[in-house]
Enzyme design. Structure first.
Site, PDB file in Angstrom:
ATOM      1  N   CYS A 163      -6.224   1.068   3.066  1.00 55.29           N
ATOM      2  CA  CYS A 163      -7.976   2.071   2.674  1.00 55.29           C
ATOM      3  C   CYS A 163      -7.223   2.884   1.648  1.00 55.29           C
ATOM      4  O   CYS A 163      -8.606   3.731   1.321  1.00 55.29           O
ATOM      5  CB  CYS A 163      -7.706   2.258   4.313  1.00 55.29           C
ATOM      6  SG  CYS A 163      -8.269   1.851   5.437  1.00 55.29           S
ATOM      7  N   ASN A 175     -12.446  -2.959   0.499  1.00 55.29           N
ATOM      8  CA  ASN A 175     -11.564  -3.590   1.652  1.00 55.29           C
ATOM      9  C   ASN A 175     -11.800  -3.760   3.197  1.00 55.29           C
ATOM     10  O   ASN A 175     -12.163  -4.676   3.294  1.00 55.29           O
ATOM     11  CB  ASN A 175     -10.172  -2.271   1.096  1.00 55.29           C
ATOM     12  CG  ASN A 175      -9.153  -2.470   2.649  1.00 55.29           C
ATOM     13  OD1 ASN A 175      -8.848  -3.662   2.527  1.00 55.29           O
ATOM     14  ND2 ASN A 175      -8.502  -1.739   3.217  1.00 55.29           N
ATOM     15  N   GLU A 176     -11.221  -2.624   4.109  1.00 57.80           N
ATOM     16  CA  GLU A 176     -12.229  -3.351   5.178  1.00 57.80           C
ATOM     17  C   GLU A 176     -13.766  -2.774   5.176  1.00 57.80           C
ATOM     18  O   GLU A 176     -14.276  -0.843   5.785  1.00 57.80           O
ATOM     19  CB  GLU A 176     -11.693  -2.074   6.247  1.00 57.80           C
ATOM     20  CG  GLU A 176      -9.739  -2.778   6.597  1.00 57.80           C
ATOM     21  CD  GLU A 176      -9.504  -2.496   7.880  1.00 57.80           C
ATOM     22  OE1 GLU A 176      -9.389  -1.205   8.219  1.00 57.80           O
ATOM     23  OE2 GLU A 176      -8.511  -2.941   8.420  1.00 57.80           O
ATOM     24  N   GLU A 178       0.938  -1.149  -0.047  1.00 58.99           N
ATOM     25  CA  GLU A 178      -0.180   0.132  -0.268  1.00 58.99           C
ATOM     26  C   GLU A 178       0.588   0.930  -0.068  1.00 58.99           C
ATOM     27  O   GLU A 178       1.899   1.654   0.749  1.00 58.99           O
ATOM     28  CB  GLU A 178      -1.222  -0.300   1.017  1.00 58.99           C
ATOM     29  CG  GLU A 178      -1.718   1.723   1.366  1.00 58.99           C
ATOM     30  CD  GLU A 178      -2.766   1.503   1.941  1.00 58.99           C
ATOM     31  OE1 GLU A 178      -2.637   0.989   2.987  1.00 58.99           O
ATOM     32  OE2 GLU A 178      -3.950   1.990   2.043  1.00 58.99           O
TER      33      GLU A 178
HETATM   34  O1  AHR Z   1      -2.292  -0.796   6.686  1.00 53.21           O
HETATM   35  C1  AHR Z   1      -2.371  -0.066   7.069  1.00 53.21           C
HETATM   36  C2  AHR Z   1      -4.218   0.102   7.125  1.00 53.21           C
HETATM   37  O2  AHR Z   1      -4.708  -0.706   8.030  1.00 53.21           O
HETATM   38  C3  AHR Z   1      -5.143  -0.353   5.357  1.00 53.21           C
HETATM   39  O3  AHR Z   1      -4.657   0.564   4.775  1.00 53.21           O
HETATM   40  C4  AHR Z   1      -5.892  -1.070   6.216  1.00 53.21           C
HETATM   41  O4  AHR Z   1      -6.276  -2.128   5.432  1.00 53.21           O
HETATM   42  C5  AHR Z   1      -6.297  -0.600   7.686  1.00 53.21           C
HETATM   43  O5  AHR Z   1      -6.693  -0.397   8.362  1.00 53.21           O
END
Ligand code: AHR
Length: 657
Positions: A241, A375-376, A47
């Protein structure tokens, strides 16, 4: 055998055991091979957080090279007569600068770029400078690297000249050869031609020529090598994220990240402002490292690519306004993005998106097999959006495996809601995230034993041990990650992928830690967690073997003296991983079951990761402070005795003869 004392009370309480070391007998069934371990089992999560892309893996040294930051001159120091204009040659990056002679012999026009925390340059290496330019009359530009820390004779590091000789936009290139190694050089463009001359400049770029695989405009070699050395089976990108965006306009839109870099539009980076106490107002995404490059890197390092796309929900942490999300009946463009991505990766060079890939230099398909949607995410908002994606992807591409999400937590209300929803929707894998403290990692040794074997498989997609009060990389946290990973391995029939997160961090630009690999502008180091990941990957094996102590899996359970263990087989070789989370050295006895009469097990080597510097890690200054050590393992028989240090991780490599 030694004992480590003087540890924090918390650790002592968690891993207490009798003062004298017990004999621990592990029964290992070498005959009955268990679940096949997937090639995707251990991998990488990428990321763009902590300056992982621009300022990190993407080797571009110029910040705001296209003058597209909201403050068009951020990262630049201009002098003399410099104007920003916005009708440049690249439609999606229209800004550029016009340099005009200030009209006085003692006055100069030009601009300096500060890079990402400076520019790391090395004496003896070559750097490729390029710029798009035009001018009505010939103009000479002096391109130089300068040492801003020295105003003396060391100020100039190297210089070259470019003659801009066309009134049409043209790309000019020159090679710079620094005479010094500097962590924080600046780039200067100095207009030499006087007499009222004027020149327009756009997309000003500087790369080392020695990039990963020698690609022009490529990746930082030491960082890409650290990924390859992990021997990963899966490569997840682009996050996290960042996939979602604080709002949908700023989500990661893969279509903006392909094609010529000059025309990839800038996006904000949410990690610029997510943590106000670690605010980085100059953190944007140039998308120079985009989806083509991610696929190419996956191929380079032998990992299956796993892109994650927006499901039409903005980040629910940052935006819980229902109107921030795409209504379910308006998801078509998002679903089309997913279908187009599969065509981009796998379609023939004659297909619309396959042609884009081929034009970028990769006519062969990338052979994409997995795709994550969302994602989340949480609440019913997520499954109701995921469902139409799944239907459309299944219809067009029935062989693509779809990864859904269990939300941001490793347990709790949303987790309990989302898992059955993922089963109902028929997701192939479910992405679980857990950034958890010591106690959690010590208590999860049997987490996956009771998971439903008929449902989706598990992708432990983001995890790391985050000690409360010690949220930084340190040996003890890595040790507990190693302990927990025995559970992943033992349950390889259901756990098909696992990726530690986050991956990269610039020492001057991090928002989140711990991370796997750290760097400054010149050097990088691999953390102890990196070594744990690498050892698991390297000794992944092909099949799980049953390993028990008093008929129970060795998972830090009552009476197991703080031990965690797992075993796998690869051909005739056996890899036994043992983690001792107690403060006491332990005697071990491996009792091999199922050997033929004439067969015995022969020790080959052991690899030990051990340290009494529990809260330390490696660093730029001491990159090998704590690293695994290999030695011969001289042992033979149907039963083998050995020992393990306190608070240590050992892998025993043996062969059946
Ligand atoms: O790894 C950092 C963040 O942690 C990622 O972007 C997210 O998916 C999680 O909350």
């Amino acid at each position: 055998m030694k004992a480590i004392s003087l540890l924090g009370a918390a650790i002592a309480a968690m891993t207490a055991m009798p003062a004298s070391a017990a004999e621990n007998t592990f029964d290992i069934n070498v005959k009955k091979t268990g679940a096949t371990i997937q090639s995707t089992m251990y991998g990488i999560f990428f990321e763009d957080i902590n300056y992982a892309a621009d300022g990190g893996l993407y080797a571009e040294l110029v910040k705001n090279r296209s003058f597209e930051f909201p403050n068009a001159l951020q990262g630049w120091k201009v002098f003399g007569n410099v104007k920003v204009l916005d009708d440049g040659p690249f439609e999606r990056n229209p800004h550029y600068v016009r340099l005009t002679d200030p009209g006085h012999a003692h006055k100069h026009t030009g601009l300096d770029n500060e890079g990402f925390f400076g520019m790391g340059i090395k004496r003896g290496e070559q750097y490729s400078f390029s710029v798009w330019a035009r001018s009505e009359t010939p103009v000479i530009l002096r391109i130089e690297l300068v040492n801003t820390a020295s105003m003396g004779e060391n100020h100039y590091v190297c210089q070259q000249r470019i003659a801009v000789n066309s009134s049409d936009w043209k790309k000019y290139k020159v090679t710079l050869r620094p005479n010094q190694t500097l962590e924080k050089a600046n780039l200067r463009i100095f207009m030499e031609t006087r007499g009222g001359a004027s020149v327009d400049l756009e997309h000003i770029s500087l790369f080392p020529t020695d990039t990963w695989k020698g690609r022009e405009g490529g990746l930082r070699k030491d960082l890409a090598q650290a990924l390859a050395d992990l021997q990963p089976g899966i490569f997840r990108f682009p996050g996290g994220c960042i996939v979602e965006g604080t709002d949908l306009e700023t989500r990661y839109n893969w279509k903006n990240t392909i094609g010529p870099v000059e025309n990839r539009p800038l996006n904000e980076n949410r990690w610029e402002y997510t943590f106000p106490h670690r605010f980085y107002p100059d953190y944007f995404q140039s998308y120079g490292l985009g989806f083509f490059e991610f696929f190419q890197l996956s191929e380079d390092i032998g990992a299956e690519p796993l892109p994650i796309l927006s499901c039409g929900l903005a980040c629910q942490f940052q935006n819980n306004d229902i109107n921030a999300h795409v209504p379910v009946d308006q998801l078509d463009p998002y679903i089309q993005d997913a279908l187009d991505l599969i065509e981009f990766a796998n379609g023939p060079a004659t297909s619309t998106w396959g042609k884009v890939r081929a034009d970028m230099g990769h006519p062969e398909p990338f052979n994409l097999k997995y795709l994550g949607i969302g994602n989340e995410q949480w609440d019913s908002l997520y499954p109701e959006r995921l469902e139409p994606f799944i239907k459309a992807i299944r219809k067009a591409y029935p062989n693509i495996k779809i990864v859904g999400s269990a939300g941001p937590n490793s347990e709790g209300e949303q987790f309990d809601y989302l898992w059955p929803e993922m089963k109902r929707l028929g997701a192939d894998l479910v992405d679980e995230h857990f950034y958890r403290p010591y106690e959690w990692f010590l208590s999860q040794g049997t987490r996956y034993d009771n998971y439903d074997r008929k449902g989706p498989k598990v992708f432990a997609g983001e995890y790391a041990c985050h000690a409360s009060g010690k949220k930084w990389n340190h040996y003890y946290a890595s040790l507990l990650e190693a302990a927990f990973m025995t559970d992943l391995e033992r349950n390889a029939d259901i756990v098909h992928m696992a990726t530690y997160a986050p991956l990269f961090a610039h020492v001057e630009g991090w928002q989140w830690r711990p991370d796997l690999i750290w760097y400054d502008n010149l050097n990088s180091f691999r953390t102890v967690s990196w070594y744990v990941q690498q050892l698991y990957s390297k000794y992944k094996g092909q099949n799980v073997l049953t390993l028990t102590m008093n008929s129970k899996p060795v998972a830090g359970q009552d009476g197991q003296n703080g031990l965690f263990a797992s075993a796998v087989r690869e051909g005739n070789d056996i890899y036994i991983k043992v983690i001792n989370t107690s403060q006491q050295g332990q005697d071990l006895s491996f009792n091999f079951i199922g050997l033929k009469k004439k067969e015995a097990v022969q020790g080959i080597k052991r690899i030990d990761l051990s340290s009494d510097k529990l809260y330390e890690d490696n660093s730029i200054e001491a990159p090998t402070n704590i690293v695994p050590v290999e030695s011969l393992f001289d042992a033979e028989g149907k039963s083998i005795s050995t020992s393990i240090e306190p608070l240590s991780f050992s892998i025993f490599i043996l062969t059946v003869e």
